[in-house]
Design an enzyme around this catalytic site. Structure first.
Site, PDB file in Angstrom:
ATOM      1  CD  GLU A  60      -1.641  -2.455   1.434  1.00 53.92           C
ATOM      2  OE1 GLU A  60      -0.527  -2.622   1.997  1.00 53.92           O
ATOM      3  OE2 GLU A  60      -2.391  -3.406   1.144  1.00 53.92           O
ATOM      4  CG  HIS A 129     -11.654  -7.929   5.870  1.00 56.46           C
ATOM      5  ND1 HIS A 129     -11.159  -8.793   6.813  1.00 56.46           N
ATOM      6  CD2 HIS A 129     -10.910  -8.111   4.753  1.00 56.46           C
ATOM      7  CE1 HIS A 129     -10.153  -9.477   6.294  1.00 56.46           C
ATOM      8  NE2 HIS A 129      -9.986  -9.088   5.050  1.00 56.46           N
TER       9      HIS A 129
END
Lengths: 338, 410
Positions: A60, A129
């Site tokens: 990322e 998540h």
């Protein structure tokens, strides 16, 4: 005009921009050939070519650093971070670089990037998540943070974000991808079929950043919400029987302070609803703004309804998730002072 | 179990230490290179698989005849390089004194490392972009960025091109191929890769030079940048300024003894070159090789420039607290200014007299630039209008800064 769910609407926004601006390109984990774990970039590589929509390593920080460098060199990258929970390795890039580049270089360099990322719970995703990290971005001077609640807004806001010359964090409420969700667990799943907000033009259009929408007009209280919670708020207002005005902020930075102020000045009551945990959440900033601007119009204390101050718990998802019942109770409390 | 119980155990925790601390005997015997050996110059388009030894060698040009890496640059360019390096050193000495005189808050020098700022600046083109470290003022000086503007930035005065927003020497100069600096080390290394990928995306042949300190190679930014550079074959030159010290921490804390920083390239599938960073010609040659490779579509190169930070980390640092005071004298690769000067003299293209005259001229120029900047004001005497503090957060201001500017009354 077609009925689109939020995935299709976002895909359509990306498709429109890839077609009309050769400076745009999409990259992220699994977004290329496969089309993304939520199918948001489905077909874009096949249609626009591998250089316009491609896979990246699981990195990322690398994804965002690359996007900033491209942005500084005239491109308009639209990187995807697969889940907002995974954005933290890129936090330094977003805070120290993307958000500060224009200011520190006195306008010589800037980062016109749009970072798309699904956020929020209600999908049994557990701690990693399900999170809603918008407040940590809202705190960063130099970043814009946008959160749609309908397919129509998702497309129009995303096109605005891509065309914006500043870095935008575009958080997609993954619980709304396939249909609206009122926060009540265990009902049959709804699709976007039949909802006016799912009528989305195929062509280019924009919804400007920094303009809230009045999702429901009302006279007696103001509910401030964004993303998934807009739909939960509708249900909570209905359950409460209170004639509340519902404001869908749509972007939290820039924040449409005028619409908020006008509404609370009219109703005299304010309840803030978000899914992120309460302490230090964006609701605190909203409460402070409302207090500073509308104190003399307030008839009762401002209430915040939010996730509990725990990590997002897997088995206890529906104990954690702020559902319509909690909002309805808060509305009843603020109505006690007439 | 305490740490004291561990000695004698095969798994005793190993914390590396430098050869010498203050009072000890400085030595660089652990830095291995073969003084006489000539290293060949492979084709810049050679496959990476055949280039894996270069990260362990040392590219040198000065001090040996007929070296394969001699870039063959003419005496005029060598004099330009010498002049820019000397000018950098004089500028930094003067600004360091200005800090001690209370004229600014902070300053950093690149003494002994000037070739790494100057040679790439002169070698690369106007459309290439450097993503510098804060020890590359020589890049700007070599491209004749106005000294007065640099000093205005250092003083954060009314004519500061960055409008008082940045610490001294964290310049930005797009027109000079110099990307915006920041005090966070390493976080622009990946920008060089993204910038280079954008260049390739448009089919242009402009390259990016990313620079990072050897200490910062331990950051994720370094590895992320190399990963992306390798995978997408970015036309980037990724370079490590190995000046032996990261503030008080010696290079053995950034990578284990017995290996090199350049050899880290191997795992990323790109060539790594280890280069004498105090050899102006070797620095030039390595950058030229990597730029040729990038422009030929063969992707990125990692270069380790071996050098020595002769100065302290910054005006806030006292290196005698953590390394022998005479350590610089033991540095085996000498001084970049002295070495290039000796080379030019040997070629019959320079003399002590000309050098003395050049230093006098440069000093005069510097003095007038400093005088002009001080006529505007030193830190605190002069600053840009306060209202400008609120500009440039976004392209268009939002209501927060508009309200706050009003609240401040500016």
């Amino acid at each position: 005009m077609a009925v689109m769910n939020m995935i299709q609407a976002i895909n359509s926004a990306l498709d429109v921009k890839l077609a009309d601006d050769p400076a745009t390109l999409i990259f992220g984990e699994d977004v290329g050939y496969f089309g993304g774990v939520f199918r948001v970039t489905d077909g874009l590589q096949q249609k626009h070519g591998i250089k316009r929509c491609f896979d990246t390593p699981i990195s990322e920080g690398g994804i965002i650093a690359t996007a900033i460098g491209m942005g500084a060199n005239g491109l308009r990258p639209i990187p995807e971070i697969q889940f907002a929970d995974y954005i933290l390795p890129a936090f330094d890039q977003l805070v120290s670089e993307a958000a500060r580049l224009r200011y520190r270089s006195n306008g010589e360099f800037w980062a016109p990037i749009t970072v798309r990322s699904p956020y929020g719970g209600g999908i049994f995703g557990g701690q990693t998540h399900s999170q809603s990290p918008e407040a940590i971005f809202a705190h960063i001077t130099g970043l814009k943070t946008v959160i749609p609640s309908t397919p129509y807004d998702a497309k129009g806001l995303l096109i605005s974000a891509i065309e914006d010359d500043d870095p935008v964090i575009f958080l997609e409420p993954k619980r709304l991808y396939n249909g609206p969700f009122n926060g009540v667990q265990g009902q049959p799943l709804k699709t976007w079929e039949g909802f006016a907000e799912a009528q989305v033009p195929d062509h280019h259009f924009t919804v400007p950043l920094g303009q809230a929408a009045i999702a429901r007009e009302g006279a007696d209280a103001t509910v401030l919400a964004y993303g998934t919670m807009v739909h939960v708020a509708k249900a909570g207002i209905e359950e409460s029987g209170v004639d509340a005005e519902l404001i869908d902020l749509r972007s939290i930075v820039p924040l449409d302070i005028e619409t908020i102020t006008a509404s609370v000045s009219k109703t005299g009551r304010c309840v803030i609803l978000h899914e992120a945990s309460s302490f230090g959440g964006f609701g605190g900033e909203l409460a402070a703004q409302v207090q500073e601007r509308c104190f003399w119009a307030l008839k009762s204390p401002i209430e915040r309804i939010a996730g509990w101050d725990t990590p997002y718990p897997h088995a206890f998802e529906w104990d954690y998730f702020p559902g319509p019942g909690r909002l309805a109770k808060a509305l009843a409390r603020v109505m006690e002072n007439r | 179990m305490t740490a004291r119980d561990a000695p004698g155990s095969p798994t005793d925790l190993h914390v590396p230490e430098p050869v010498a601390r203050p009072g000890g005997h400085a030595s660089f015997d652990h830095i291995s290179f073969d003084e006489g050996a000539a290293i060949d110059r492979p084709s810049p388009e050679a496959p990476e698989t055949g280039l894996r030894d270069y990260g362990y060698g040392l590219v040198r040009v000065l001090g040996g005849a007929g070296r394969a890496w001699d870039p063959g640059i003419d005496a005029e360019m060598l004099r330009r390089g010498l002049r820019a390096m000397a000018r950098t050193r004089l500028f930094e000495d003067r600004m360091f004194r200005a800090h001690r005189q209370g004229k600014t808050s902070f300053f950093m020098k690149s003494t002994g490392e000037e070739a790494i700022g100057v040679a790439p600046s002169l070698m690369l083109g106007a459309r290439d972009m450097c993503f510098p470290t804060y020890r590359m003022q020589g890049w700007l000086i070599a491209r004749d960025y106005p000294l007065e503007m640099m000093i205005n930035q250092i003083y954060s005065n009314e004519k500061d091109p960055l409008r008082g927003r940045q610490l001294p020497i964290l310049y930005s100069a797009r027109d000079y191929g110099f990307y915006s600096l920041s005090g966070n080390v390493g976080s622009r290394f990946g920008h060089a890769v993204g910038w280079a990928m954008a260049s390739a995306y448009r089919g242009e042949d402009h390259v990016a030079l990313g620079m990072i300190g050897e200490g910062t190679t331990a950051e994720g930014d370094f590895h992320e940048a190399l990963t992306f550079a390798g995978i997408y074959r970015a036309p980037a030159i990724l370079a490590i300024n190995n000046n032996q010290w990261a503030i008080s921490t010696f290079s053995g804390i950034a990578t284990p003894a017995g290996t090199t920083f350049a050899s880290k390239a191997i795992g990323y599938g790109i060539p790594g070159l280890r280069v004498d960073g105090n050899d102006f010609l070797a620095v030039w040659a390595a950058i030229e090789w990597a730029a040729q490779r990038a422009r030929a579509g063969k992707g990125a190169t990692l270069i380790e420039f071996l050098t020595y930070r002769a100065a302290g980390h910054s005006t806030s640092d006292d290196p005698t607290r953590y390394r022998p005071a005479d350590e610089a004298g033991h540095w085996p690769l000498g001084d970049p200014v002295e070495r290039l000067k000796a080379h030019l003299v040997e070629l019959g293209e320079w003399s002590e007299q000309r050098h003395t005259q050049m230093v006098a001229e440069l000093t005069d120029d510097l003095r007038s630039a400093q005088r002009a900047a001080e006529a505007v004001g030193t830190l605190g005497q002069s600053k840009p209008p306060v209202a400008e503090m609120f500009d440039g957060v976004f392209k268009e201001p939002d209501w927060r800064v508009i309200e706050q500017r009003r609240e401040l009354g500016v």
